[in-house]
Write a protein that holds these residues in place. Sequence first.
Motif, PDB file in Angstrom:
ATOM      1  N   SER A   1     -24.669 -35.189-101.429  1.00  0.00           N
ATOM      2  CA  SER A   1     -23.580 -35.552-100.646  1.00  0.00           C
ATOM      3  C   SER A   1     -23.054 -36.908-100.785  1.00  0.00           C
ATOM      4  CB  SER A   1     -24.038 -36.293 -98.923  1.00  0.00           C
ATOM      5  OG  SER A   1     -23.025 -36.082 -98.245  1.00  0.00           O
ATOM      6  N   SER A   2     -21.331 -37.081-100.402  1.00  0.00           N
ATOM      7  CA  SER A   2     -20.522 -37.553 -99.838  1.00  0.00           C
ATOM      8  C   SER A   2     -20.575 -38.398 -98.928  1.00  0.00           C
ATOM      9  CB  SER A   2     -19.592 -37.682-101.036  1.00  0.00           C
ATOM     10  OG  SER A   2     -18.802 -36.963-100.909  1.00  0.00           O
ATOM     11  N   ALA A   3     -21.244 -38.054 -97.849  1.00  0.00           N
ATOM     12  CA  ALA A   3     -20.782 -37.906 -96.294  1.00  0.00           C
ATOM     13  C   ALA A   3     -21.205 -39.387 -95.747  1.00  0.00           C
ATOM     14  CB  ALA A   3     -21.494 -37.523 -95.382  1.00  0.00           C
TER      15      ALA A   3
ATOM     16  N   LEU B   1     -28.309 -30.035 -95.759  1.00  0.00           N
ATOM     17  CA  LEU B   1     -26.791 -30.429 -96.006  1.00  0.00           C
ATOM     18  C   LEU B   1     -25.784 -29.790 -95.651  1.00  0.00           C
ATOM     19  CD1 LEU B   1     -27.832 -31.220 -99.899  1.00  0.00           C
ATOM     20  CD2 LEU B   1     -26.995 -33.037 -98.184  1.00  0.00           C
TER      21      LEU B   1
ATOM     22  N   SER C   1     -24.686 -40.296 -96.440  1.00  0.00           N
ATOM     23  CA  SER C   1     -25.507 -40.617 -97.231  1.00  0.00           C
ATOM     24  C   SER C   1     -25.710 -41.925 -97.194  1.00  0.00           C
ATOM     25  CB  SER C   1     -25.155 -39.875 -98.237  1.00  0.00           C
ATOM     26  OG  SER C   1     -23.527 -39.797 -98.499  1.00  0.00           O
TER      27      SER C   1
ATOM     28  N   SER D   1     -25.553 -30.407 -91.945  1.00  0.00           N
ATOM     29  CA  SER D   1     -23.788 -31.811 -92.123  1.00  0.00           C
ATOM     30  C   SER D   1     -22.617 -30.751 -91.832  1.00  0.00           C
ATOM     31  CB  SER D   1     -24.360 -32.694 -92.987  1.00  0.00           C
ATOM     32  OG  SER D   1     -23.202 -33.288 -92.912  1.00  0.00           O
ATOM     33  N   GLN D   2     -22.588 -29.822 -93.008  1.00  0.00           N
ATOM     34  CA  GLN D   2     -21.573 -29.137 -93.513  1.00  0.00           C
ATOM     35  C   GLN D   2     -20.966 -28.141 -92.210  1.00  0.00           C
ATOM     36  OE1 GLN D   2     -19.286 -29.794 -96.195  1.00  0.00           O
ATOM     37  NE2 GLN D   2     -20.925 -31.536 -96.013  1.00  0.00           N
TER      38      GLN D   2
END
Length: 380
Positions: A191-193, A111, A196, A114-115
């Motif tokens: 995550s809301s990416a 996570l 995901s 990704s951030q």
Amino acid sequence: MSTPGGRRPSAATTPATPQPTMDDEVLEEYADIFAHMRANDETRARAGDVRGLWQTANNTISHLSSHFVTEPHIDFSGGWTFQLQNLWHLYYVTGKHCLEEAVAPAVLQLLETSQRGLLARTQIDSSGTVEVEHAPVVVRVGHHVIQQYLWQDLPFLVPDMTSYWIQDCARMSCSQRVRISHFWASLVAASSAPWSYGLCRIALMVLRDTLETQRRLVRAGVEPGGEDSENPGRTIDMLTVADLLRAVNAWLGRAGGRITQLCEAGDSNAAAALTIPVPDEVSHLGPLAQAAGITEVPGGFSSQRWFFWLRRLDEIGAETSPQGLADSSVMGMTSPFVQKVREEKQLARQVSYNMIYAASQSNSTIVQELMRMGRVPLEG
């Protein structure tokens, strides 16, 4: 040995029959190296070495980032693609083999990666113009071709993880299916990416194979190797509901709220815009859902399908005898078989409860329908 991934020089002519190039030979050599690394990572994962795997992943992420930023000729093709996909395989075997309570550092690391957002470097051309260049990666799955970027899109993560499930789900032990489902669901829940959402579509396959496909509830005999064993010769058609139901529970228990949201959004096709390359069959309905008249929608998620899953769980968990149980005495079934049936029915009722509980925590038309049906508020 040189580091892979440099840009290939353009050829002046294209031969009628492609000939192996030095790059091809180097890539083949690196493919062998990475195959050995993957085998080593799996051995460490089976031993539960989460800390060591975390450190290897951290070194790979740092290595890829540093080389792109500091070396202007580096792009993410060729050998660099192998490194990136090898990283996702490391996370896959970590999630599949290591205990659920032990993999939190790996989940958090992925996570956090990704951030990091868009990996970038500054380029200065011959005229002195300064440009910011990002790290594009071309991802191909079937007829889909898109361009993704490190690190925000986690290129190849979704198609690779999807392929691993399709290839391995039948061969895995039940515990491994639960562990990898919990790992993926933990990522989805946090995550809301767009990536995901892509991972969440693995849940569609789990739900389809468990609840939208006709299967026996439990296995009459004992499999070679025991009840919870890997079997390289096992196929998806050989699985029972019991083989898959705990994986369903891992998804709904950890990411049930996200699945509900996607089903709600799917009614307006809002989720379809987030689609990233996965095999076309991932979102297809199972035979039972088709027979029930469930409408197939882009992306695969819909409230109609959500309620079908709930209805199937209710059917499985009903107290009436399942197919094959009534004639168990004729077939010589022993009491352990009957006990196993009762356990799976109880689990189906628990999964149904978890599914409704997750949905009840956010306002939606699904919750409104559950209230109309008297299924919420939950008792007990």
